[in-house]
Design a protein around this motif. Structure first.
Motif, PDB file in Angstrom:
ATOM      1  N   ARG A  37       0.818  -1.220   0.000  1.00 49.99           N
ATOM      2  CA  ARG A  37       0.000   0.000   0.000  1.00 49.99           C
ATOM      3  C   ARG A  37       0.851   1.269   0.000  1.00 49.99           C
ATOM      4  O   ARG A  37       0.327   2.379  -0.029  1.00 49.99           O
ATOM      5  N   PHE A  38       2.160   1.106   0.083  1.00 50.12           N
ATOM      6  CA  PHE A  38       3.039   2.269   0.239  1.00 50.12           C
ATOM      7  C   PHE A  38       4.021   2.452  -0.907  1.00 50.12           C
ATOM      8  O   PHE A  38       4.846   3.351  -0.858  1.00 50.12           O
ATOM      9  N   LEU A  39       3.927   1.601  -1.943  1.00 51.81           N
ATOM     10  CA  LEU A  39       4.988   1.625  -2.954  1.00 51.81           C
ATOM     11  C   LEU A  39       5.119   2.988  -3.638  1.00 51.81           C
ATOM     12  O   LEU A  39       6.230   3.474  -3.860  1.00 51.81           O
ATOM     13  N   GLU A  40       3.972   3.601  -3.911  1.00 59.63           N
ATOM     14  CA  GLU A  40       4.044   4.926  -4.572  1.00 59.63           C
ATOM     15  C   GLU A  40       4.678   5.963  -3.649  1.00 59.63           C
ATOM     16  O   GLU A  40       5.495   6.779  -4.076  1.00 59.63           O
ATOM     17  N   THR A  41       4.286   5.910  -2.391  1.00 63.15           N
ATOM     18  CA  THR A  41       4.840   6.865  -1.418  1.00 63.15           C
ATOM     19  C   THR A  41       6.344   6.675  -1.287  1.00 63.15           C
ATOM     20  O   THR A  41       7.117   7.632  -1.253  1.00 63.15           O
ATOM     21  N   PHE A  42       6.772   5.412  -1.214  1.00 60.16           N
ATOM     22  CA  PHE A  42       8.212   5.143  -1.064  1.00 60.16           C
ATOM     23  C   PHE A  42       8.976   5.725  -2.241  1.00 60.16           C
ATOM     24  O   PHE A  42      10.039   6.314  -2.090  1.00 60.16           O
ATOM     25  N   GLU A  43       8.412   5.539  -3.421  1.00 60.83           N
ATOM     26  CA  GLU A  43       9.110   6.039  -4.599  1.00 60.83           C
ATOM     27  C   GLU A  43       9.158   7.572  -4.565  1.00 60.83           C
ATOM     28  O   GLU A  43      10.197   8.182  -4.819  1.00 60.83           O
ATOM     29  N   ALA A  44       8.013   8.150  -4.191  1.00 58.60           N
ATOM     30  CA  ALA A  44       7.943   9.622  -4.193  1.00 58.60           C
ATOM     31  C   ALA A  44       8.893  10.241  -3.169  1.00 58.60           C
ATOM     32  O   ALA A  44       9.422  11.334  -3.393  1.00 58.60           O
ATOM     33  N   CYS A  45       9.130   9.571  -2.044  1.00 55.94           N
ATOM     34  CA  CYS A  45       9.961  10.202  -1.005  1.00 55.94           C
ATOM     35  C   CYS A  45      11.434   9.818  -1.139  1.00 55.94           C
ATOM     36  O   CYS A  45      12.266  10.277  -0.363  1.00 55.94           O
TER      37      CYS A  45
END
Ligand code: SAM
Ligand code: SF4
Length: 321
Positions: free
Chosen positions: A103-111
């Motif tokens: 559920r966090f893959l996009e967030t991880f990439e963005a940060c």
């Protein structure tokens, strides 16, 4: 720039931040089955307070921030916290049980997160349930594969316990044949409410010997301040690490500070001595003198405890490892 240096000359530039005391697992080496008494929300750092404390540490030379917990990914504003930290001049890292990673893959990439440690103590579904008192092994394994495929630097943390999972040491070492991950074996440590006893603790030397009976182990390079001794099996892309907090302590190069979800800092994993930053922050006081004092009070080794079997008065889930 002003740095945080203790009386033994150790520069403290690594902040481990526990986002929450809550967890979606109940690993028996970490917390009691009933969970731990949770603090009321008003006693925990808000998003703004957390960022304000972290920013203060960044000004004092902190260069690496590791997000941990409890299970950090269960915190509701975790996405927002990762994105904000991505804008700070720090190397970001995460320690997670892996259940919610998808559920966090996009967030991880963005940060810009690159380093993810996933706790995994067994490859057997039934045993996973016995250790964590919950289901979810397949989800964790899938998420680990996804992280590896996406190019994250992945470390797997296995807490080694006699007669619990020590028959899987070689299976875990074998993971480094297929995946470019670091498999880290951690000595079982005593914490409040975790049923530790010295018989269950298997020392680093035993772990090395068991693996070396099956595979040649070459010593590999450790980074400065590393708590892990690294090895490689020739021809395998991954690495093996052994964390010997109990039998061969590594306090001499410690650069860590721990910030708990309630705004308390600990200058050592084992420290009973805690400093509350949240109350003074809420009162509008300058927290820098408290931050400095806490570093100056740091002991040389294991918070000055004589017996390693003494337990700090907190469960690991509130400290974050
Ligand atoms: N929930 C996340 C997780 O499990 O990775 C982050 C918090 S957890 C407290 C952080 C690390 O502490 C995990 O790698 C876990 O295996 C380790 N840990 C917990 N209790 C421990 C113990 N008694 N001895 C050694 N390591 C422990
Ligand atoms: Fe939760 Fe991590 Fe503790 Fe397991 S080790 S109970 S996942 S905080």
């Amino acid at each position: 720039m002003a740095q945080l240096i203790d009386t033994y000359g150790r520069v403290h530039d690594y902040l481990r931040v526990s986002l929450t005391e809550r967890c979606n697992l109940r690993c028996h080496y970490c917390m009691p089955e009933s969970g731990i008494p949770l603090l009321p929300k008003k006693d925990l750092c808000t998003y703004e307070e957390l960022l304000s404390i972290i920013d203060r540490y960044c000004k004092l030379g902190v260069r690496k921030v590791r997000i941990t917990g409890g299970e950090p990914l269960v915190r509701k504003d975790a996405h927002k916290i990762f994105l904000a930290l991505g804008e700070r001049p720090v190397e970001l890292a995460l320690t997670t049980n892996g259940l919610l990673v998808d559920r966090f893959l996009e967030t991880f990439e963005a940060c810009g997160l690159k380093n993810v440690n996933v706790s995994l103590d067994t490859l057997q579904p039934e045993r996973f349930h016995r250790i964590t008192r919950r289901q979810g092994l397949e989800t964790v394994l899938q998420n680990i594969r996804q992280l590896v495929d996406d190019g994250y630097r992945v470390k797997l943390n296995m807490v080694v316990m006699r007669n619990v999972n020590d028959d899987e040491l070689v299976d875990f070492a074998e993971l480094t044949r297929k995946m470019p991950v670091t498999v880290r074996f951690i000595e079982f440590m005593p914490f409040d409410g975790n049923r530790w006893d010295s018989d269950k603790m298997l020392p680093a030397e035993h772990i090395r010997n068991v693996i070396a009976e099956k595979h040649p182990l070459l010593r590999d390079i450790d980074n400065p301040n590393d708590t892990t001794r690294h090895y490689r099996i020739p021809g395998f892309p991954g690495r093996i690490g052994i964390i010997s907090s109990m039998s061969e302590p590594f306090c001499g190069s410690c650069n860590r500070i721990r910030l708990l979800a309630n705004g308390v800092i600990k200058n050592c994993l084992y420290s009973e001595n805690e400093t509350d930053l949240l109350t003074p922050l809420r009162n509008g006081e300058d927290i820098e003198p408290l931050i400095r004092q806490s570093i100056l009070e740091k002991n040389k080794q294991h918070a000055g405890m004589n017996e390693l079997s003494e337990k700090p008065g907190r469960s690991m889930t509130t400290i974050g490892g």
